[in-house]
Design an enzyme around this catalytic site. Structure first.
Site, PDB file in Angstrom:
ATOM      1  N   ARG A  56     -21.163  61.286  -5.475  1.00  0.00           N
ATOM      2  CA  ARG A  56     -22.334  60.838  -6.224  1.00  0.00           C
ATOM      3  C   ARG A  56     -23.579  61.595  -5.759  1.00  0.00           C
ATOM      4  O   ARG A  56     -23.642  62.092  -4.644  1.00  0.00           O
ATOM      5  CB  ARG A  56     -22.541  59.338  -6.045  1.00  0.00           C
ATOM      6  CG  ARG A  56     -21.477  58.489  -6.729  1.00  0.00           C
ATOM      7  CD  ARG A  56     -21.712  57.004  -6.528  1.00  0.00           C
ATOM      8  NE  ARG A  56     -21.707  56.656  -5.096  1.00  0.00           N
ATOM      9  CZ  ARG A  56     -22.794  56.482  -4.378  1.00  0.00           C
ATOM     10  NH1 ARG A  56     -23.985  56.635  -4.920  1.00  0.00           N
ATOM     11  NH2 ARG A  56     -22.703  56.159  -3.101  1.00  0.00           N
ATOM     12  N   LYS A 196     -20.047  53.337 -10.852  1.00  0.00           N
ATOM     13  CA  LYS A 196     -21.188  52.832 -10.091  1.00  0.00           C
ATOM     14  C   LYS A 196     -22.372  52.498 -10.996  1.00  0.00           C
ATOM     15  O   LYS A 196     -23.227  51.690 -10.632  1.00  0.00           O
ATOM     16  CB  LYS A 196     -21.598  53.846  -9.029  1.00  0.00           C
ATOM     17  CG  LYS A 196     -20.627  53.921  -7.853  1.00  0.00           C
ATOM     18  CD  LYS A 196     -20.422  52.588  -7.170  1.00  0.00           C
ATOM     19  CE  LYS A 196     -19.566  52.713  -5.920  1.00  0.00           C
ATOM     20  NZ  LYS A 196     -19.210  51.397  -5.342  1.00  0.00           N
ATOM     21  N   HIS A 215     -21.125  44.833  -2.692  1.00  0.00           N
ATOM     22  CA  HIS A 215     -20.348  46.049  -2.434  1.00  0.00           C
ATOM     23  C   HIS A 215     -19.337  45.708  -1.345  1.00  0.00           C
ATOM     24  O   HIS A 215     -19.580  45.926  -0.154  1.00  0.00           O
ATOM     25  CB  HIS A 215     -21.287  47.169  -1.998  1.00  0.00           C
ATOM     26  CG  HIS A 215     -20.622  48.505  -1.898  1.00  0.00           C
ATOM     27  ND1 HIS A 215     -21.042  49.475  -1.028  1.00  0.00           N
ATOM     28  CD2 HIS A 215     -19.567  49.038  -2.562  1.00  0.00           C
ATOM     29  CE1 HIS A 215     -20.291  50.551  -1.151  1.00  0.00           C
ATOM     30  NE2 HIS A 215     -19.384  50.303  -2.077  1.00  0.00           N
ATOM     31  N   SER A 233     -18.878  53.695   3.613  1.00  0.00           N
ATOM     32  CA  SER A 233     -17.763  54.635   3.619  1.00  0.00           C
ATOM     33  C   SER A 233     -17.295  54.921   5.038  1.00  0.00           C
ATOM     34  O   SER A 233     -18.097  55.161   5.941  1.00  0.00           O
ATOM     35  CB  SER A 233     -18.199  55.941   2.948  1.00  0.00           C
ATOM     36  OG  SER A 233     -17.156  56.866   2.919  1.00  0.00           O
ATOM     37  N   LYS A 237     -13.027  49.451   4.753  1.00  0.00           N
ATOM     38  CA  LYS A 237     -13.106  48.406   3.732  1.00  0.00           C
ATOM     39  C   LYS A 237     -11.822  48.318   2.895  1.00  0.00           C
ATOM     40  O   LYS A 237     -11.271  47.234   2.693  1.00  0.00           O
ATOM     41  CB  LYS A 237     -14.328  48.683   2.847  1.00  0.00           C
ATOM     42  CG  LYS A 237     -14.572  47.728   1.712  1.00  0.00           C
ATOM     43  CD  LYS A 237     -16.023  47.784   1.256  1.00  0.00           C
ATOM     44  CE  LYS A 237     -16.496  49.187   0.945  1.00  0.00           C
ATOM     45  NZ  LYS A 237     -16.107  49.648  -0.405  1.00  0.00           N
ATOM     46  N   THR A 238     -11.364  49.464   2.409  1.00  0.00           N
ATOM     47  CA  THR A 238     -10.149  49.479   1.588  1.00  0.00           C
ATOM     48  C   THR A 238      -8.903  49.284   2.450  1.00  0.00           C
ATOM     49  O   THR A 238      -8.005  48.508   2.108  1.00  0.00           O
ATOM     50  CB  THR A 238     -10.053  50.799   0.806  1.00  0.00           C
ATOM     51  OG1 THR A 238     -11.182  50.906  -0.066  1.00  0.00           O
ATOM     52  CG2 THR A 238      -8.778  50.846  -0.023  1.00  0.00           C
ATOM     53  N   ASP A 252     -13.699  47.056  -4.093  1.00  0.00           N
ATOM     54  CA  ASP A 252     -15.010  47.692  -3.983  1.00  0.00           C
ATOM     55  C   ASP A 252     -16.200  46.892  -4.493  1.00  0.00           C
ATOM     56  O   ASP A 252     -17.241  46.883  -3.862  1.00  0.00           O
ATOM     57  CB  ASP A 252     -14.963  49.039  -4.710  1.00  0.00           C
ATOM     58  CG  ASP A 252     -16.137  49.932  -4.366  1.00  0.00           C
ATOM     59  OD1 ASP A 252     -16.542  49.964  -3.196  1.00  0.00           O
ATOM     60  OD2 ASP A 252     -16.656  50.610  -5.274  1.00  0.00           O
ATOM     61  N   ARG A 316     -10.201  61.692  -4.167  1.00  0.00           N
ATOM     62  CA  ARG A 316     -10.084  60.311  -4.639  1.00  0.00           C
ATOM     63  C   ARG A 316      -8.933  60.145  -5.615  1.00  0.00           C
ATOM     64  O   ARG A 316      -8.471  61.104  -6.240  1.00  0.00           O
ATOM     65  CB  ARG A 316     -11.376  59.895  -5.356  1.00  0.00           C
ATOM     66  CG  ARG A 316     -12.618  59.855  -4.490  1.00  0.00           C
ATOM     67  CD  ARG A 316     -12.777  58.512  -3.836  1.00  0.00           C
ATOM     68  NE  ARG A 316     -14.023  58.400  -3.092  1.00  0.00           N
ATOM     69  CZ  ARG A 316     -14.525  57.247  -2.660  1.00  0.00           C
ATOM     70  NH1 ARG A 316     -13.872  56.126  -2.904  1.00  0.00           N
ATOM     71  NH2 ARG A 316     -15.634  57.224  -1.972  1.00  0.00           N
TER      72      ARG A 316
END
Length: 522
Positions: A56, A196, A215, A233, A237-238, A252, A316
Site C-alpha cells: 500500500r 483496505k 484491525h 505487520s 496476528k494471522t 484481519d 501475498r
C-alpha cells in the site's frame, strides 16, 4: 445498515469497450489468462504482479474535505482533497475507461447483515476482479438480482496521475468521497488497496453508530469464547489466530457491535514469504484454484517459490475464508472474552505476556507499538519504535480517541480481559538476543485463552508497571521475566527505560487532548 449519504455517485461506463458483471471465478480466471495478466501455478492459484507498488501507499490516500467530513475526520493522518479536485480526477478516470474492458463485482462489507455496506467495484483487470470477489463477502445469486450499491469503487490501476495537473503527491491516488460514497483508485496495481478502502469506509461509518471497527484477527473456541488479536505487520496476528483447536472468524478486519463480533471481509490475505506446509498448513492448503498469488515467483514447472523475495518481501495470497477448514460461516461470534495486543519488541524488554488494566489497555491501544529491526529499511541500523495508533493508523478516518473510547466502553461492559503479548526478542535486543520461539508464543496464547493464567501469581514490572505471570504452562519461568534473560542486567535497565520514555512521549498528545500525529503503516 444506515449510511451517511443516500446514493453513490453514478459512474459513466458508456464509453467502455465491454463491461462484464459478476463473472464466476472460472470466468474471471479465463479472462485474466486471455488478457495476459498472470500465470496459473501448479497448485491452481493464479499469479499476478503488481508492478512498482508491491504494498500500500498510505501517503497517497486522500479524503474529500467537505461539510460532512470537515469536523469529523482526523486530518492529522488523512490528506484532504477538495471536491473540485476529486471531480476532476473522477472525470479523468471515466475518460480513461474509454475503449477498455471493465469488470464489475458486487460485494458486501460486513458479515452481520445489520452492519454491512454494499460495495460495487468497477475494475480494469480481471485478476483484480477475482481478488476482490474472493476477499469480500459474496452476495448470493438471489441477492444480486436486487443489488443496489451503497458505495462505488472505481479501480483504474493503470491510469497514472499527473501531480502538476491532478494535485496529487505522485502518480498514485486513493481518493475517498464520503458524501458521494465514491472511491477512486489510480496509479497502483497493488490489489490490497481495494480491501483496505472498504475497511477505511467502515471505520468512518461504524463508530458513528456505536460499532467499533478493528484491525485484528478473531477466532472462537469450542465453548463459544471469542478472542481478538490486534497487531501490526510481523507480530503474528494471522499465525497465532490460526489455531487448530479454535475456529477462525477472520484474519484481519472486524467490527464489534452490541450483538458481538463480525468479520468485515469474506476472505483472507496472507503473507507468503517463506511459507511452508509444515509451518502454516492451513494457509498452504488454502492456496488453490480460485486463490490469487501476488508477486510470487514461479519456477519452470510453475511451482511457487515462496522463499524468493526478489520482487518483494510482501508476497501475498488472497482466498475465500471458507478455504480455511475450520472457518466460521457466517463469520460472526459473540462478545470477546479475551483481547490480545501483539507486539514484536525488538528492544527485547517487554514481557512475553502481561495482563493489562483497563487504563493500560487504552494506553497500549492508542500507542499501537511494535518495532522495526536493522535491515528492514535503508538506514535502520538499530531497533526503531513504531507507533501506529489503534494498530491501524492508515485506516482511521476518525480521531483515534473515538476508537479508544469505544474499546473502553466495550471491554468494560463485557468484562473482557486484555493482554499484551510480546512475540519479539528475548535475552537482549535484536542482534544480541533471539526471537521469541513460536511454540512459546503459541503456548502463551493457548494458556490465556484457556484460562490457565487465571489462578497463577503475578508480579509487577518495575519499569512498565505491567502485571506479569510468574508461571505459564509450556514456557520456562525465566523467559517470563525479560530482565532475567539478559546477561547484562544494567544494559536491560537502560534499554527498558529508553523504550518506556518513547511510550510516554508518544502518548503525551492523548493526555494533552491534542490531535495525534499520523502513525506508521499497519
Amino acid at each position: 445498515m444506515s449510511s451517511v449519504a443516500t446514493n453513490p455517485k453514478p459512474i459513466n461506463l458508456d464509453s467502455a469497450e465491454q463491461v462484464f458483471y459478476n463473472l464466476s471465478v472460472a470466468q474471471l480466471l479465463e479472462h485474466a489468462i486471455q488478457n495476459g495478466e498472470g500465470r496459473i501455478a501448479s497448485n491452481g492459484a493464479i499469479t499476478a504482479r503488481t508492478g512498482k507498488y508491491t504494498g500500500r501507499t498510505p501517503k497517497d490516500k486522500y479524503v474529500v474535505r467537505d461539510s460532512l467530513t470537515e469536523n469529523k475526520v482526523w486530518w492529522g493522518s488523512n490528506n484532504p482533497m477538495t471536491p473540485e479536485v476529486f471531480h476532476s480526477l473522477l472525470n479523468k478516470a471515466q475518460a480513461f475507461t474509454k475503449g477498455k474492458k471493465l469488470y464489475v463485482v458486487d460485494t458486501y462489507g460486513g458479515a452481520d447483515p445489520n452492519e454491512r455496506i454494499k460495495a460495487r467495484f468497477i475494475v480494469q483487470k480481471a485478476w483484480h476482479a477475482l481478488f476482490i470477489k474472493q476477499l469480500l463477502i459474496r452476495p448470493s445469486e438471489e441477492e444480486l438480482k436486487s443489488y443496489q450499491p451503497d458505495w462505488t469503487v472505481l479501480d483504474v490501476c493503470e491510469m497514472l496521475c499527473d501531480p502538476a495537473v491532478d494535485q496529487t503527491r505522485s502518480e498514485a491516488a486513493i481518493a475517498l468521497n464520503f458524501t458521494e460514497k465514491t472511491v477512486i483508485i489510480a496509479g497502483t496495481q497493488y490489489a490490497g488497496e481495494m480491501k483496505k478502502t472498504v475497511f477505511s469506509v467502515m471505520n468512518f461509518i461504524l463508530p458513528l453508530q456505536g460499532v467499533m471497527g478493528m484491525h485484528c484477527s478473531a477466532n472462537i473456541g469450542s465453548r463459544g469464547d471469542v478472542a481478538l488479536l490486534f497487531g501490526l505487520s510481523g507480530t503474528g496476528k494471522t499465525t497465532l489466530s490460526a489455531d487448530p483447536e479454535r475456529n477462525l472468524i477472520g484474519d484481519d478486519e472486524h467490527g464489534w457491535s452490541d450483538q458481538g463480533v463480525f468479520n468485515i471481509e469474506g476472505g483472507c490475505y496472507a503473507k507468503c514469504i517463506r511459507l511452508s506446509k509444515e509451518g502454516e498448513p492451513a494457509i498452504w492448503d488454502a492456496i488453490r484454484f480460485g486463490s490469487v498469488l501476488e508477486n510470487v515467483i514461479l519456477d519452470e514447472h510453475n511451482n511457487p517459490l515462496y522463499d524468493d523475495g526478489s520482487l518483494t518481501e510482501n508476497t501475498r495470497c488472497a482466498y475465500p475464508v471458507e478455504y480455511i477448514h475450520n472457518a466460521v460461516i457466517p463469520s460472526v461470534g459473540g462478545h470477546p472474552k479475551n483481547v490480545l495486543f501483539l507486539t514484536a519488541d525488538a528492544f527485547g524488554v517487554l514481557p512475553p505476556v502481561s495482563r493489562l488494566s483497563q487504563e493500560q489497555a487504552i494506553y497500549h491501544f492508542l500507542n499501537g507499538y511494535t518495532a522495526k529491526v536493522a535491515g528492514t529499511e535503508t538506514g535502520v541500523v538499530e531497533p526503531q519504535a513504531t507507533f501506529s495508533t489503534c494498530f491501524a493508523a492508515p485506516f482511521l478516518p476518525l480521531p483515534p480517541t473515538v476508537y479508544a473510547d469505544l474499546l473502553r466502553e466495550k471491554i468494560n461492559r463485557h468484562q473482557a480481559n486484555v493482554w499484551l503479548i510480546n512475540t519479539g526478542w528475548t535475552g537482549g535486543p535484536y542482534g544480541v538476543g533471539s526471537r521469541m520461539q513460536l511454540h512459546y508464543s503459541r503456548a502463551i496464547v493457548h494458556a490465556v485463552l484457556g484460562g490457565e493464567l487465571d489462578g497463577v501469581e503475578f508480579e509487577k514490572d518495575p519499569i512498565f508497571g505491567l502485571e506479569v505471570p510468574k508461571t505459564c504452562p509450556g514456557v520456562p519461568d525465566a523467559v517470563l521475566i525479560p530482565r532475567n534473560t539478559w546477561a547484562d542486567k544494567a544494559a536491560y535497565d537502560v534499554q527498558a527505560k529508553k523504550l518506556f520514555d518513547m511510550f510516554e512521549e508518544n502518548y503525551k498528545v492523548y493526555v494533552q487532548g491534542g490531535v495525534p500525529k499520523a502513525g506508521s503503516e499497519g
